[in-house]
Design a protein around this motif. Structure first.
Motif, mmCIF file in Angstrom:
data_model
loop_
_atom_site.group_PDB
_atom_site.id
_atom_site.type_symbol
_atom_site.label_atom_id
_atom_site.label_comp_id
_atom_site.label_asym_id
_atom_site.label_seq_id
_atom_site.Cartn_x
_atom_site.Cartn_y
_atom_site.Cartn_z
ATOM 1 N N ILE B 80 3.186 0.206 -8.832
ATOM 2 C CA ILE B 80 4.010 0.730 -9.925
ATOM 3 C C ILE B 80 4.268 -0.368 -10.963
ATOM 4 C CG2 ILE B 80 6.277 1.684 -10.507
ATOM 5 C CD1 ILE B 80 6.229 2.979 -7.654
ATOM 6 N N LEU B 81 4.609 -1.568 -10.473
ATOM 7 C CA LEU B 81 4.880 -2.667 -11.403
ATOM 8 C C LEU B 81 3.635 -3.021 -12.208
ATOM 9 C CD1 LEU B 81 7.173 -5.043 -9.316
ATOM 10 C CD2 LEU B 81 7.810 -3.466 -11.142
ATOM 11 N N THR B 82 2.473 -3.025 -11.548
ATOM 12 C CA THR B 82 1.230 -3.337 -12.249
ATOM 13 C C THR B 82 0.922 -2.279 -13.299
ATOM 14 O OG1 THR B 82 0.432 -4.327 -10.210
ATOM 15 C CG2 THR B 82 -1.202 -3.948 -11.917
ATOM 16 N N PHE B 83 1.090 -1.019 -12.916
ATOM 17 C CA PHE B 83 0.877 0.088 -13.861
ATOM 18 C C PHE B 83 1.722 -0.125 -15.123
ATOM 19 C CE2 PHE B 83 2.076 4.167 -15.681
ATOM 20 C CZ PHE B 83 0.898 4.900 -15.673
ATOM 21 N N MET B 84 2.984 -0.480 -14.930
ATOM 22 C CA MET B 84 3.903 -0.613 -16.053
ATOM 23 C C MET B 84 3.595 -1.850 -16.907
ATOM 24 S SD MET B 84 5.744 2.002 -16.075
ATOM 25 C CE MET B 84 5.951 3.397 -14.969
ATOM 26 N N THR B 85 3.371 -2.998 -16.258
ATOM 27 C CA THR B 85 3.161 -4.211 -17.051
ATOM 28 C C THR B 85 1.787 -4.207 -17.732
ATOM 29 O OG1 THR B 85 2.515 -5.363 -15.041
ATOM 30 C CG2 THR B 85 4.759 -5.698 -15.796
ATOM 31 N N ASP B 86 0.802 -3.502 -17.143
ATOM 32 C CA ASP B 86 -0.493 -3.373 -17.819
ATOM 33 C C ASP B 86 -0.340 -2.652 -19.151
ATOM 34 O OD1 ASP B 86 -1.867 -4.643 -15.874
ATOM 35 O OD2 ASP B 86 -2.835 -2.866 -15.025
ATOM 36 N N ARG B 87 0.632 -1.760 -19.231
ATOM 37 C CA ARG B 87 0.802 -0.965 -20.445
ATOM 38 C C ARG B 87 1.868 -1.515 -21.372
ATOM 39 N NH1 ARG B 87 -1.318 1.450 -16.593
ATOM 40 N NH2 ARG B 87 -2.661 3.285 -16.738
ATOM 41 N N TYR B 88 2.949 -2.032 -20.789
ATOM 42 C CA TYR B 88 4.096 -2.414 -21.615
ATOM 43 C C TYR B 88 4.458 -3.894 -21.539
ATOM 44 C CZ TYR B 88 4.587 2.536 -22.344
ATOM 45 O OH TYR B 88 4.340 3.832 -22.714
ATOM 46 N N GLY B 89 3.730 -4.669 -20.753
ATOM 47 C CA GLY B 89 4.021 -6.093 -20.677
ATOM 48 C C GLY B 89 5.267 -6.387 -19.857
ATOM 49 N N ASP B 90 5.630 -7.664 -19.799
ATOM 50 C CA ASP B 90 6.768 -8.077 -18.978
ATOM 51 C C ASP B 90 8.098 -7.550 -19.503
ATOM 52 O OD1 ASP B 90 5.089 -9.397 -17.298
ATOM 53 O OD2 ASP B 90 5.394 -11.368 -18.203
ATOM 54 N N SER B 91 8.119 -7.132 -20.779
ATOM 55 C CA SER B 91 9.373 -6.643 -21.366
ATOM 56 C C SER B 91 9.918 -5.431 -20.635
ATOM 57 C CB SER B 91 9.154 -6.259 -22.830
ATOM 58 O OG SER B 91 8.466 -7.275 -23.489
ATOM 59 N N VAL B 92 9.056 -4.733 -19.927
ATOM 60 C CA VAL B 92 9.491 -3.511 -19.256
ATOM 61 C C VAL B 92 10.226 -3.826 -17.946
ATOM 62 C CG1 VAL B 92 7.458 -3.027 -17.817
ATOM 63 C CG2 VAL B 92 8.690 -1.127 -18.862
ATOM 64 N N LEU B 93 10.147 -5.085 -17.509
ATOM 65 C CA LEU B 93 10.790 -5.476 -16.257
ATOM 66 C C LEU B 93 12.194 -5.999 -16.515
ATOM 67 C CD1 LEU B 93 7.836 -7.512 -14.733
ATOM 68 C CD2 LEU B 93 8.350 -5.101 -14.383
ATOM 69 N N TYR B 94 13.144 -5.541 -15.706
ATOM 70 C CA TYR B 94 14.492 -6.109 -15.822
ATOM 71 C C TYR B 94 14.527 -7.509 -15.240
ATOM 72 C CZ TYR B 94 17.888 -3.133 -18.001
ATOM 73 O OH TYR B 94 18.626 -2.470 -18.931
ATOM 74 N N LYS B 95 13.635 -7.760 -14.270
ATOM 75 C CA LYS B 95 13.576 -9.094 -13.694
ATOM 76 C C LYS B 95 12.256 -9.723 -14.126
ATOM 77 C CE LYS B 95 15.089 -9.493 -9.330
ATOM 78 N NZ LYS B 95 14.857 -9.369 -7.877
ATOM 79 N N PRO B 96 12.252 -10.458 -15.246
ATOM 80 C CA PRO B 96 10.982 -10.983 -15.733
ATOM 81 C C PRO B 96 10.418 -12.041 -14.797
ATOM 82 C CG PRO B 96 12.808 -11.814 -17.045
ATOM 83 C CD PRO B 96 13.385 -10.851 -16.062
ATOM 84 N N PRO B 97 9.087 -12.155 -14.714
ATOM 85 C CA PRO B 97 8.483 -13.145 -13.827
ATOM 86 C C PRO B 97 8.713 -14.554 -14.372
ATOM 87 C CG PRO B 97 6.810 -12.138 -15.175
ATOM 88 C CD PRO B 97 8.089 -11.424 -15.483
ATOM 89 N N PHE B 98 8.641 -15.532 -13.477
ATOM 90 C CA PHE B 98 8.785 -16.926 -13.885
ATOM 91 C C PHE B 98 7.451 -17.408 -14.425
ATOM 92 C CE2 PHE B 98 8.864 -21.480 -13.205
ATOM 93 C CZ PHE B 98 10.153 -21.812 -13.584
ATOM 94 N N ASN B 99 7.387 -17.705 -15.717
ATOM 95 C CA ASN B 99 6.148 -18.247 -16.285
ATOM 96 C C ASN B 99 6.457 -19.122 -17.496
ATOM 97 O OD1 ASN B 99 6.473 -16.559 -18.541
ATOM 98 N ND2 ASN B 99 5.317 -14.909 -17.555
ATOM 99 N N GLN B 100 5.415 -19.493 -18.195
ATOM 100 C CA GLN B 100 5.547 -20.434 -19.304
ATOM 101 C C GLN B 100 6.529 -19.944 -20.370
ATOM 102 O OE1 GLN B 100 1.671 -21.385 -20.781
ATOM 103 N NE2 GLN B 100 2.395 -23.213 -21.832
ATOM 104 N N ALA B 101 6.569 -18.636 -20.562
ATOM 105 C CA ALA B 101 7.420 -18.094 -21.615
ATOM 106 C C ALA B 101 8.859 -17.905 -21.165
ATOM 107 C CB ALA B 101 6.848 -16.758 -22.103
#
Lengths: 193, 130
Positions: B80-101
């Motif tokens: 489900i998370l992959t489906f969503m981030t593939d379409r809407y990016g990390d902005s769709v997550l309430y808990k954003p992943p830890f990365n460079q940004a």
């Protein structure tokens, strides 16, 4: 005893006196930097993860003829715009004259993706205001629009000859957007081919 | 008069809690729990500060339907998370992943806490010294 403590204190104060103005200044500059960056970011237009990717595959009815199915293959062949629109979308009303101008200009084909709409309403809209699209595909329950990462309307995608998405524009296309973003990108994509 | 105002205020604020109800039926409690969890973890992009579970926006309704569909098709949390981030990016997550940004976002509060502790320590030790 009292004197020595005072002088010690005084000495300390003197040594750190520069902090009195330097620290607030540093905090101020840091905040300035954060606000400058933060307030110039437009959080309402999200970057699309689809940029650089091929168009998501789909098969949808044509708005004008439910018996005709169109797929993403029908958008391919030249640099083109795909415009997501709906009759309930207020900003789409604003954008429509611009799309008519672009269609008249005939620089690139424009395809319509009708989003979460009523077929009759959409058809009478095009009848009344003019139809800038080569054709429009009909996506009443947004299944395809979700695959395209649509979260509002209007949105406009720029695709190249092979169907790779190069840009997603959220909101109304202004003349300024057309001249500074769309046109240079279109020229660049046409030259690259 | 004042009492009346408070009653209106309190009752009025309940409407904020009213969650959208759709007749989604699940084969088991695990699926239902997954649906609840996922719809609360996905951010409604068209309505600020609401999850797709809380919002009545058409876009949020569509996404709830997609989450339901994915669960019915046997999709797990990752799918489900992959489906969503593939379409809407990390902005769709309430808990954003830890990365460079996002590292400043994640580590910023702790760095500020450390800085504050350091400054406090300096002040305390100086006063003790005096």
């Amino acid at each position: 005893m009292m004197n020595s403590a005072n002088s010690n204190n005084h000495h300390q104060k003197h040594r750190l006196a520069w902090l009195r103005w330097a620290a607030p200044l540093a905090v101020f500059l840091l905040l300035l930097l954060l606000f400058w960056r933060g307030l110039s970011l437009d959080s309402s237009t999200l970057p699309s993860p689809l940029v650089g990717q091929p168009m998501p595959a789909f098969s949808l009815e044509m708005l004008h003829d439910a018996s005709v199915l169109k797929t993403e293959q029908d958008f391919k062949g030249q640099v083109a715009l795909i415009n997501v629109w709906a009759t309930w979308c207020f900003a789409c009303h604003h954008e429509h004259p611009m799309l008519m101008d672009l269609a008249y200009l005939n620089r690139v084909p424009i395809y319509g993706l009708n989003y979460r709409d009523d077929r009759e309403a959409a058809l009478s809209w095009l009848e009344a205001l003019g139809d800038p699209y080569q054709f429009t595909v009909f996506d009443p329950d947004a299944t395809v629009s979700i695959d395209w990462g649509v979260y509002g309307a209007p949105e406009t995608f720029v695709i190249d000859q092979k169907g790779i998405i190069h840009y997603r524009h959220v909101g109304v296309i202004t003349i300024n957007d057309w001249e500074t973003v769309f046109l240079p990108l279109i020229e660049q994509l046409e030259q690259a081919a | 008069m004042k009492k009346c105002f408070w009653v209106i205020w309190v009752v009025g604020s309940f409407s904020v809690w009213a969650a959208p109800i759709e007749p989604y039926e699940f084969a088991n409690e695990t699926d239902r729990a997954l649906f609840q969890k996922m719809t609360h973890e996905l951010r409604c992009l068209t309505c600020e500060a609401q999850s797709i579970a809380e919002s009545n926006a058409p876009w949020a309704q569509d996404l709830r339907r997609e989450v339901y569909r994915l669960i019915q098709e046997g999709g797990d949390e990752m799918a489900i998370l992959t489906f969503m981030t593939d379409r809407y990016g990390d902005s769709v997550l309430y808990k954003p992943p830890f990365n460079q940004a996002t590292w400043v976002l994640w580590l910023g509060p702790f760095m500020l806490l450390l800085l504050g502790g350091f400054i406090l320590g300096r002040i305390v030790s100086r006063q003790k010294g005096n």
